[in-house]
Design an enzyme around this catalytic site. Structure first.
Site, PDB file in Angstrom:
ATOM      1  N   ALA A 179       0.850  -1.195   0.000  1.00 53.63           N
ATOM      2  CA  ALA A 179       0.000   0.000   0.000  1.00 53.63           C
ATOM      3  C   ALA A 179       0.879   1.237   0.000  1.00 53.63           C
ATOM      4  O   ALA A 179       2.075   1.168   0.318  1.00 53.63           O
ATOM      5  CB  ALA A 179      -0.901   0.009   1.237  1.00 53.63           C
ATOM      6  N   THR A 185       1.337   4.054   2.171  1.00 51.57           N
ATOM      7  CA  THR A 185       0.921   4.203   3.570  1.00 51.57           C
ATOM      8  C   THR A 185       1.267   5.554   4.197  1.00 51.57           C
ATOM      9  O   THR A 185       1.048   5.740   5.387  1.00 51.57           O
ATOM     10  CB  THR A 185       1.549   3.086   4.436  1.00 51.57           C
ATOM     11  OG1 THR A 185       2.977   3.166   4.297  1.00 51.57           O
ATOM     12  CG2 THR A 185       1.079   1.719   4.016  1.00 51.57           C
ATOM     13  N   TYR A 214      -6.066   9.018   2.341  1.00 48.20           N
ATOM     14  CA  TYR A 214      -5.650   7.635   2.626  1.00 48.20           C
ATOM     15  C   TYR A 214      -6.857   6.805   3.067  1.00 48.20           C
ATOM     16  O   TYR A 214      -7.107   5.717   2.540  1.00 48.20           O
ATOM     17  CB  TYR A 214      -4.584   7.651   3.724  1.00 48.20           C
ATOM     18  CG  TYR A 214      -4.211   6.298   4.279  1.00 48.20           C
ATOM     19  CD1 TYR A 214      -3.394   5.424   3.574  1.00 48.20           C
ATOM     20  CD2 TYR A 214      -4.691   5.885   5.529  1.00 48.20           C
ATOM     21  CE1 TYR A 214      -3.048   4.177   4.101  1.00 48.20           C
ATOM     22  CE2 TYR A 214      -4.353   4.649   6.059  1.00 48.20           C
ATOM     23  CZ  TYR A 214      -3.533   3.799   5.341  1.00 48.20           C
ATOM     24  OH  TYR A 214      -3.199   2.574   5.864  1.00 48.20           O
TER      25      TYR A 214
HETATM   26  N1  LIG Z   1       1.320   1.240   9.313  1.00 48.12           N
HETATM   27  C1  LIG Z   1       0.158   1.415   9.934  1.00 48.12           C
HETATM   28  O1  LIG Z   1       0.083   2.068  10.981  1.00 48.12           O
HETATM   29  C2  LIG Z   1      -1.098   0.831   9.348  1.00 48.12           C
HETATM   30  C3  LIG Z   1      -2.323   1.066  10.000  1.00 48.12           C
HETATM   31  C4  LIG Z   1      -3.481   0.534   9.445  1.00 48.12           C
HETATM   32  C5  LIG Z   1      -3.423  -0.219   8.283  1.00 48.12           C
HETATM   33  N2  LIG Z   1      -2.225  -0.419   7.685  1.00 48.12           N
HETATM   34  C6  LIG Z   1      -2.199  -1.191   6.437  1.00 48.12           C
HETATM   35  O2  LIG Z   1      -1.473  -2.380   6.654  1.00 48.12           O
HETATM   36  C7  LIG Z   1      -0.762  -2.747   5.456  1.00 48.12           C
HETATM   37  C8  LIG Z   1       0.710  -2.921   5.750  1.00 48.12           C
HETATM   38  O3  LIG Z   1       1.217  -1.687   6.245  1.00 48.12           O
HETATM   39  P1  LIG Z   1       2.758  -1.470   6.507  1.00 48.12           P
HETATM   40  O4  LIG Z   1       2.883  -0.531   7.649  1.00 48.12           O
HETATM   41  O5  LIG Z   1       3.449  -2.785   6.552  1.00 48.12           O
HETATM   42  O6  LIG Z   1       3.165  -0.673   5.200  1.00 48.12           O
HETATM   43  P2  LIG Z   1       4.637  -0.301   4.664  1.00 48.12           P
HETATM   44  O7  LIG Z   1       5.664  -0.628   5.670  1.00 48.12           O
HETATM   45  O8  LIG Z   1       4.539   1.078   4.130  1.00 48.12           O
HETATM   46  O9  LIG Z   1       4.798  -1.333   3.473  1.00 48.12           O
HETATM   47  C9  LIG Z   1       4.043  -1.213   2.314  1.00 48.12           C
HETATM   48  C10 LIG Z   1       4.651  -2.103   1.273  1.00 48.12           C
HETATM   49  O10 LIG Z   1       3.962  -1.885   0.042  1.00 48.12           O
HETATM   50  C11 LIG Z   1       4.922  -1.701  -0.989  1.00 48.12           C
HETATM   51  N3  LIG Z   1       4.345  -0.924  -2.056  1.00 48.12           N
HETATM   52  C12 LIG Z   1       4.079   0.395  -2.115  1.00 48.12           C
HETATM   53  N4  LIG Z   1       3.559   0.720  -3.302  1.00 48.12           N
HETATM   54  C13 LIG Z   1       3.497  -0.425  -4.021  1.00 48.12           C
HETATM   55  C14 LIG Z   1       3.078  -0.743  -5.337  1.00 48.12           C
HETATM   56  N5  LIG Z   1       2.609   0.179  -6.169  1.00 48.12           N
HETATM   57  N6  LIG Z   1       3.156  -2.035  -5.734  1.00 48.12           N
HETATM   58  C15 LIG Z   1       3.649  -2.995  -4.937  1.00 48.12           C
HETATM   59  N7  LIG Z   1       4.077  -2.750  -3.683  1.00 48.12           N
HETATM   60  C16 LIG Z   1       3.999  -1.478  -3.241  1.00 48.12           C
HETATM   61  C17 LIG Z   1       6.079  -1.025  -0.296  1.00 48.12           C
HETATM   62  O11 LIG Z   1       7.261  -1.145  -1.077  1.00 48.12           O
HETATM   63  P3  LIG Z   1       8.417  -0.026  -0.914  1.00 48.12           P
HETATM   64  O12 LIG Z   1       8.855  -0.132   0.531  1.00 48.12           O
HETATM   65  O13 LIG Z   1       9.440  -0.440  -1.885  1.00 48.12           O
HETATM   66  O14 LIG Z   1       7.748   1.292  -1.198  1.00 48.12           O
HETATM   67  C18 LIG Z   1       6.133  -1.841   0.995  1.00 48.12           C
HETATM   68  O15 LIG Z   1       6.767  -3.079   0.785  1.00 48.12           O
HETATM   69  C19 LIG Z   1      -1.068  -1.628   4.438  1.00 48.12           C
HETATM   70  O16 LIG Z   1      -2.154  -2.014   3.642  1.00 48.12           O
HETATM   71  C20 LIG Z   1      -1.484  -0.471   5.315  1.00 48.12           C
HETATM   72  O17 LIG Z   1      -2.331   0.421   4.630  1.00 48.12           O
HETATM   73  C21 LIG Z   1      -1.061   0.083   8.187  1.00 48.12           C
END
Ligand SMILES: NC(=O)c1ccc[n+]([C@@H]2O[C@H](COP(=O)([O-])OP(=O)(O)OC[C@H]3O[C@@H](n4cnc5c(N)ncnc54)[C@H](OP(=O)(O)O)[C@@H]3O)[C@@H](O)[C@H]2O)c1
Length: 278
Positions: free
Chosen positions: A58, A60, A123
Site C-alpha cells: 500500500a 501508507t 488515505y
Molecule cells: N502502518 C500502519 O500504521 C497501518 C495502519 C493501518 C493499516 N495499515 C495497512 O497495513 C498494510 C501494511 O502496512 P505497513 O505498515 O506494513 O506498510 P509499509 O511498511 O509502508 O509497506 C508497504 C509495502 O507496500 C509496498 N508498495 C508500495 N507501493 C506499491 C506498489 N505500487 N506495488 C507494490 N508494492 C507497493 C512497499 O514497497 P516499498 O517499501 O518499496 O515502497 C512496501 O513493501 C497496508 O495495507 C497499510 O495500509 C497500516
C-alpha cells in the site's frame, strides 16, 4: 497451502515472512511487482498459484496521500482491484489490509465491523473505496482493518519517539487521538490463523487495550529509562496535512469466532523493545 504476499518488504510484510512457517510462502515487492500493473498481478498469481493472497502492499504515507491523491487511489484502491481480479482468475482467496482511518472518529466506544465508513483523509478514502469494491467483486474476501502498526523492518512510532527522546529533553505528543497500537508480529500471527481457518468478511485486528499517542509515547520512554519528559498537546498544536480520527479504537468482537485473542499493546511493546535490542 501456497500463499503469495504482496508488499513483503514492508513493516507487516517483513513480519509475515518471518512468522509464517509450515506453508509455501512467496513474498513479492516493488520493484519486481507493482500492484498498479494489472497484467503483472495476473502473471504473479498464475506463477505462484496461491490458495491465499495477502495484500500488504500500500501507499501508507497518510500525509503524503493528501498531496498525492492520484497515487493514493491508484495503489490503494485500483491496485487492490488488480490483485482481486488476479485472485479471482486463479481461484485464490484474498486478505486485504485496511485501516481504522476508514472511520471518522466521532464514536466514543469501539468501532464494530458494521459501523458506517466515513473517512476524513485521502488515505482513509482510498482504503474505504477499496473495501466496498472488493466486497462487490469477491464477496468471500477477508478485509482486515488494523491500526497504529509498529515493528521491525520499517519506520514506526516507537522508533521515532526513541530517537527524539535520546536527542531532546522534552517531547510534545498529541493526546486527543485514541487508538490501538498493534505489533506487526502479533498481527502477522493473527493473519496466519485467519487464513488457515478460511476467514471471510470484515475483521478488526489490533493489540488489545487503547491509548492516546501521548500515552503510547510516555510508555515507550518509561520502558527504556530515557530521561526525556513527554508532554501532552492537542492535534491543533501539531497540525498535519491529513486529518486523523480522534477515536479509532477497533472492537475485537469479530475475532471471537476464530478463537483469536490479541495480547495487550503494553505487552506487545515490551516484546518489540526486546526484539529491537537483540
Ligand atoms: N502502518 C500502519 O500504521 C497501518 C495502519 C493501518 C493499516 N495499515 C495497512 O497495513 C498494510 C501494511 O502496512 P505497513 O505498515 O506494513 O506498510 P509499509 O511498511 O509502508 O509497506 C508497504 C509495502 O507496500 C509496498 N508498495 C508500495 N507501493 C506499491 C506498489 N505500487 N506495488 C507494490 N508494492 C507497493 C512497499 O514497497 P516499498 O517499501 O518499496 O515502497 C512496501 O513493501 C497496508 O495495507 C497499510 O495500509 C497500516
Amino acid at each position: 497451502m501456497n500463499v503469495t504476499i504482496f508488499g513483503a518488504s514492508g513493516l507487516l510484510g517483513n513480519a509475515l515472512m518471518r512468522e509464517w512457517s509450515g506453508d509455501r510462502i512467496v513474498g513479492l515487492s516493488l520493484p519486481e511487482v507493482d500492484v498498479r500493473n494489472a497484467s503483472q498481478m495476473r502473471r504473479a498469481a498464475k506463477q505462484t498459484h496461491p490458495e491465499w493472497i495477502v495484500l500488504a502492499a500500500a501507499y501508507t504515507d497518510v500525509d503524503g496521500c493528501e498531496s498525492n491523491q492520484e497515487l493514493a487511489f491508484s495503489v490503494n484502491r485500483d491496485g487492490a482491484l488488480n490483485v482481486a481480479e488476479a485472485a479471482k482468475q486463479v481461484g485464490a482467496r484474498l486478505l486485504f489490509l485496511s485501516s481504522d482511518y476508514v472511520f471518522d472518529g466521532r464514536k466514543t466506544s469501539p468501532y464494530e465491523i458494521g459501523d458506517a465508513r466515513n473517512p476524513q483523509s485521502v488515505y482513509g478514502r482510498s482504503k474505504a473505496e477499496a473495501e466496498v469494491r472488493l466486497l462487490e467483486m469477491l464477496p468471500q474476501c477477508c478485509i482486515l482493518r488494523t491500526a497504529w502498526l509498529f515493528g521491525m523492518g520499517g519506520k514506526c512510532f516507537p522508533d521515532t519517539i526513541l530517537k527524539l527522546a535520546a536527542a531532546r529533553s522534552t517531547l510534545d505528543v498529541v493526546d486527543d487521538q485514541r487508538g490501538c497500537p498493534t505489533y506487526s508480529v502479533d498481527l502477522a500471527r493473527a493473519i496466519i490463523q485467519l487464513c488457515r481457518t478460511g476467514a471471510s468478511g470484515i475483521v478488526h485486528v489490533t493489540n488489545s487495550g487503547d491509548c492516546s499517542w501521548f500515552e503510547f509515547a510516555r510508555e515507550i520512554v518509561r520502558s527504556t529509562g530515557l530521561a526525556a519528559e513527554v508532554r501532552p498537546v492537542s492535534s491543533q498544536q501539531m497540525a498535519r496535512p491529513a486529518p486523523r480520527p480522534a477515536y479509532s479504537v477497533l472492537s475485537a468482537a469479530s475475532l471471537q469466532p476464530y478463537g483469536i485473542t490479541m495480547p495487550s499493546w503494553q505487552d506487545a511493546l515490551q516484546r518489540y523493545l526486546q526484539e529491537r535490542r537483540n
